[in-house]
Design a protein around this motif. Structure first.
Motif, PDB file in Angstrom:
ATOM      1  N   ALA A  99      53.892  25.711  45.804  1.00  0.00           N
ATOM      2  CA  ALA A  99      54.060  27.080  46.316  1.00  0.00           C
ATOM      3  C   ALA A  99      53.842  28.108  45.214  1.00  0.00           C
ATOM      4  CB  ALA A  99      55.454  27.239  46.919  1.00  0.00           C
ATOM      5  N   ALA A 100      54.315  27.803  44.001  1.00  0.00           N
ATOM      6  CA  ALA A 100      54.142  28.728  42.884  1.00  0.00           C
ATOM      7  C   ALA A 100      52.671  28.852  42.480  1.00  0.00           C
ATOM      8  CB  ALA A 100      54.975  28.272  41.691  1.00  0.00           C
ATOM      9  N   VAL A 101      51.936  27.742  42.548  1.00  0.00           N
ATOM     10  CA  VAL A 101      50.502  27.788  42.253  1.00  0.00           C
ATOM     11  C   VAL A 101      49.779  28.688  43.249  1.00  0.00           C
ATOM     12  CG1 VAL A 101      48.381  26.418  42.233  1.00  0.00           C
ATOM     13  CG2 VAL A 101      50.424  25.555  41.098  1.00  0.00           C
ATOM     14  N   GLN A 102      50.098  28.516  44.525  1.00  0.00           N
ATOM     15  CA  GLN A 102      49.437  29.298  45.562  1.00  0.00           C
ATOM     16  C   GLN A 102      49.791  30.776  45.473  1.00  0.00           C
ATOM     17  OE1 GLN A 102      50.910  27.102  48.926  1.00  0.00           O
ATOM     18  NE2 GLN A 102      49.192  25.666  48.921  1.00  0.00           N
ATOM     19  N   ALA A 103      51.013  31.085  45.020  1.00  0.00           N
ATOM     20  CA  ALA A 103      51.451  32.480  44.925  1.00  0.00           C
ATOM     21  C   ALA A 103      51.191  33.085  43.557  1.00  0.00           C
ATOM     22  CB  ALA A 103      52.944  32.576  45.250  1.00  0.00           C
ATOM     23  N   ALA A 104      50.669  32.280  42.618  1.00  0.00           N
ATOM     24  CA  ALA A 104      50.467  32.751  41.237  1.00  0.00           C
ATOM     25  C   ALA A 104      51.755  33.350  40.683  1.00  0.00           C
ATOM     26  CB  ALA A 104      49.327  33.757  41.162  1.00  0.00           C
ATOM     27  N   GLN A 105      52.840  32.552  40.776  1.00  0.00           N
ATOM     28  CA  GLN A 105      54.158  33.012  40.349  1.00  0.00           C
ATOM     29  C   GLN A 105      54.661  32.139  39.211  1.00  0.00           C
ATOM     30  OE1 GLN A 105      56.972  33.160  43.544  1.00  0.00           O
ATOM     31  NE2 GLN A 105      58.288  34.631  42.509  1.00  0.00           N
ATOM     32  N   VAL A 106      55.217  32.746  38.187  1.00  0.00           N
ATOM     33  CA  VAL A 106      55.720  32.031  37.015  1.00  0.00           C
ATOM     34  C   VAL A 106      56.927  31.180  37.410  1.00  0.00           C
ATOM     35  CG1 VAL A 106      56.639  32.289  34.673  1.00  0.00           C
ATOM     36  CG2 VAL A 106      54.887  33.871  35.514  1.00  0.00           C
ATOM     37  N   VAL A 131      56.383  28.540  32.602  1.00  0.00           N
ATOM     38  CA  VAL A 131      54.969  28.184  32.766  1.00  0.00           C
ATOM     39  C   VAL A 131      54.307  29.062  33.814  1.00  0.00           C
ATOM     40  CG1 VAL A 131      53.361  26.306  33.332  1.00  0.00           C
ATOM     41  CG2 VAL A 131      55.527  25.790  32.170  1.00  0.00           C
ATOM     42  N   GLU A 132      53.064  29.456  33.526  1.00  0.00           N
ATOM     43  CA  GLU A 132      52.194  30.073  34.515  1.00  0.00           C
ATOM     44  C   GLU A 132      51.384  28.944  35.161  1.00  0.00           C
ATOM     45  OE1 GLU A 132      49.823  32.871  32.431  1.00  0.00           O
ATOM     46  OE2 GLU A 132      51.523  34.086  31.756  1.00  0.00           O
ATOM     47  N   PRO A 133      51.729  28.513  36.376  1.00  0.00           N
ATOM     48  CA  PRO A 133      51.105  27.307  36.959  1.00  0.00           C
ATOM     49  C   PRO A 133      49.684  27.569  37.455  1.00  0.00           C
ATOM     50  CG  PRO A 133      52.636  28.277  38.519  1.00  0.00           C
ATOM     51  CD  PRO A 133      52.745  29.105  37.267  1.00  0.00           C
ATOM     52  N   TRP A 134      48.749  26.744  36.996  1.00  0.00           N
ATOM     53  CA  TRP A 134      47.348  26.861  37.434  1.00  0.00           C
ATOM     54  C   TRP A 134      47.038  25.905  38.580  1.00  0.00           C
ATOM     55  CZ3 TRP A 134      44.984  26.572  31.823  1.00  0.00           C
ATOM     56  CH2 TRP A 134      45.296  27.764  31.150  1.00  0.00           C
ATOM     57  N   GLY A 135      47.638  24.723  38.572  1.00  0.00           N
ATOM     58  CA  GLY A 135      47.346  23.759  39.625  1.00  0.00           C
ATOM     59  C   GLY A 135      48.126  22.478  39.429  1.00  0.00           C
TER      60      GLY A 135
END
Length: 327
Positions: free
Chosen positions: A152-159, A177-181
């Motif tokens: 969900a964080a990857v899809q929302a570009a949320q730290v 972390v800034e999640p990329w995938g």
């Protein structure tokens, strides 16, 4: 995007698809619901310009032109030949691959997406036989508790922030972390992203994430790299981070129990815990994290004394089993 704006964009697409001539902005204003709410001409044109930009970013081929040489104002339309998809035809092996993919996911987060794709293919006239025999029966299990929040964080570009257990030296650290995938590699799930604590790209094995994943800040707070980062290649290069050095582990084993551990261990001394006699042993493990499930399988016959990180990992597995049995 607000519901009102989404509805206006859909109506705009339907309007421009249904006409053969180019419609001027003023004509569109009178036809498409939502534009009449603009209080002034300037407000309408700003709204219309934003909507045109949005359609182009979505890949919708918006044509600009005039119906005749006598027209003085540009109009807009969407040509069906450019908008509609061509016929989808799958070879037998391709159809089998799609059916295999539908059976692949064993996760609530991904099962819905897989079956949604299958429905779209059938709506387009492509039949995929889910019952077709396969050489293998694959399962990509996403039982890691961190998988859902991280996806969900990857899809929302949320730290995100979480506690991460390192194997060597055995320690627990908090990571931001800034999640990329998320990537599956050799049966394990990894998160790839920018580690703010170390100011560099890193990958994290999900099985080593302890506790809950916390989303911090607002969605869209960072931008994923557009080019130059192949997540699977990155994980294949850095994800297999089994340490070359071993980690000493001290365990208490009940007398006459846990023979599989005893064969690998060296006895140090006898010790009684809660009235049960046993032995304190020591053994060297290359990857204590992977061994946590193996050790937890011996139940109350084994108590981890050191390191503390392994002790917590085994305890978490016991609590998870106890929680499932209580349901």
């Amino acid at each position: 995007m607000s519901v009102a704006r989404a509805e206006r964009l859909v109506n705009l697409v339907l309007c421009l698809l249904s006409t053969r001539s180019h419609l001027t902005a003023e004509r569109i204003r009178g036809i498409v619901p939502g534009y009449s709410d603009a209080p002034t001409d300037e407000a309408f044109f700003r709204m219309f310009e934003r909507d045109k930009t949005e359609l182009r970013e979505l890949g919708i081929p918006l044509e600009v032109g005039r119906n005749s040489v006598f027209d003085t104002i540009d109009g807009y339309r969407i040509a069906r030949r450019d908008y509609e998809l061509g016929d989808i035809e799958l070879e037998p092996d391709e159809a089998a691959a799609v059916a295999l993919a539908v059976r692949l996911w064993d996760s609530p987060e991904l099962t819905g997406a897989a079956h949604g794709a299958l429905l779209k293919l059938r709506a387009a006239g492509v039949e995929v036989d889910e019952a077709a025999p396969a050489v293998v029966e694959p399962k990509v299990r996403t039982t890691e508790p961190a998988f859902g929040p991280l996806l969900a964080a990857v899809q929302a570009a949320q730290v995100v922030r979480f506690d991460y257990r390192r194997p060597s030296p055995a320690e627990l650290r908090t990571r931001t972390v800034e999640p990329w995938g998320v990537v599956s590699w050799r049966g394990r799930w990894y998160l790839v992203g920018h580690d703010r604590d170390r100011a560099a790209p890193r990958c994290f094995r999900m099985s080593r994430i302890v506790g809950e994943v916390t989303a911090i800040g607002r969605p869209g707070a960072f931008r994923r790299p557009e080019e130059g980062v192949n997540l699977l290649e990155f994980v294949s290069r850095l994800g297999d981070d089994t340490p070359s050095a071993t980690t000493p582990v001290r365990l208490w084993l009940a007398c006459g129990r846990a023979a599989g551990l005893r064969r690998r261990a060296t006895r140090l001394e006898g010790q009684t815990i809660d009235g049960v006699r046993g032995d304190v042993v020591e053994l060297e493990l290359y990857n204590p994290d992977s061994a946590a499930g193996w050790i937890a399988g011996f139940g109350s016959d084994v108590v981890v004394l050191e390191p503390e990180v392994l002790r917590k990992a085994v305890r978490e597995r016991h609590l998870a089993v106890a929680g499932r049995e209580a349901e």
